[in-house]
Design an enzyme around this catalytic site. Structure first.
Site, short mmCIF file in Angstrom:
data_model
loop_
_atom_site.label_atom_id
_atom_site.label_comp_id
_atom_site.label_asym_id
_atom_site.label_seq_id
_atom_site.Cartn_x
_atom_site.Cartn_y
_atom_site.Cartn_z
N HIS A 18 38.18 36.19 30.52
CA HIS A 18 36.88 36.68 31.01
C HIS A 18 35.91 35.51 30.95
O HIS A 18 35.96 34.71 30.02
CB HIS A 18 36.36 37.81 30.10
N ARG A 76 33.29 29.99 36.14
CA ARG A 76 33.78 31.03 37.06
C ARG A 76 34.71 30.41 38.11
O ARG A 76 35.72 31.01 38.49
CB ARG A 76 32.60 31.72 37.76
N LYS A 87 42.22 36.58 26.80
CA LYS A 87 42.55 37.99 26.59
C LYS A 87 43.94 38.18 25.96
O LYS A 87 44.74 37.24 25.93
CB LYS A 87 42.47 38.72 27.94
#
Ligand code: CMP
Length: 133
Positions: A116, A86, A10
Site C-alpha cells: 500500500h 505511487r 502486506k
C-alpha cells in the site's frame, strides 16, 4: 519539495520473503527509510486505516487479508515522495501495473497486491500518524 509517505508491505509479500526485495527497490529509487517496523494490524487499526472503504463489497475481505499476517510499515522521504512512490508501486490492479513496478513483480491478486502507498498528502499525514504515533 521533500515529502514523507507511508509504504505498507502486506501479508502476502511478508509471507513470501519479499520484504528485502521491495525495500531494495525503494532504496534504489532514492527514498530514505526514516522509520520501519514489522507489526500485525489489529481490527481497530485496520478499520481506521481503511475507513474510506467501509461499506464497499471488498471491504470485509480487505480487512481479513490485512489481519492475516505480519506487515512491514515504512515511513519514507524524498523529493515528491507521494507521487514517486505511487509510480514505483504501480496500479492497484496488478494486471494493469506497468512492468517493473512493485505490484507487477510481487502482487498475487487484486486484493493481495503486495503493498500500500499513501495517495495524497492528507492520506500520508493520516496514515503515518495512525501507524507511527
Ligand atoms: P490499497 O492501496 O491498500 O488500498 C485499498 C485496498 O483495497 C487496495 O490496495 C486493494 O488491496 C483493495 N481493493 C481495492 N479495490 C478492490 C476491489 N475492487 N477488489 C478487491 N480489492 C480491492
Amino acid at each position: 519539495m521533500i515529502q514523507q509517505t507511508l509504504l505498507l508491505i502486506k501479508p502476502n509479500a511478508t509471507k513470501k520473503n519479499n520484504i528485502g526485495a521491495i525495500l531494495k527497490m525503494v532504496e534504489r529509487n532514492n527514498f530514505v527509510i526514516e522509520k520501519l517496523k514489522m507489526m500485525k494490524m489489529d481490527e481497530p487499526l485496520a478499520e481506521k486505516f481503511y475507513a474510506e472503504h467501509f461499506g464497499r463489497d471488498f471491504y470485509p475481505f480487505l480487512l481479513e487479508f490485512m489481519l492475516s499476517g505480519k506487515i512491514v510499515a515504512v515511513l519514507l522521504s524524498r523529493e515528491n515522495a507521494i507521487p514517486k512512490l505511487r509510480e514505483l508501486v504501480g496500479n492497484t490492479d496488478f494486471e494493469k501495473a506497468n512492468l517493473g513496478t512493485i505490484r507487477s513483480l510481487y502482487a498475487d491478486s487484486y486484493r493481495e497486491n503486495s503493498v500500500h502507498a499513501s495517495d495524497s498528502p492528507e492520506s500520508a499525514k493520516r496514515e503515518i500518524s495512525l501507524i507511527f504515533s
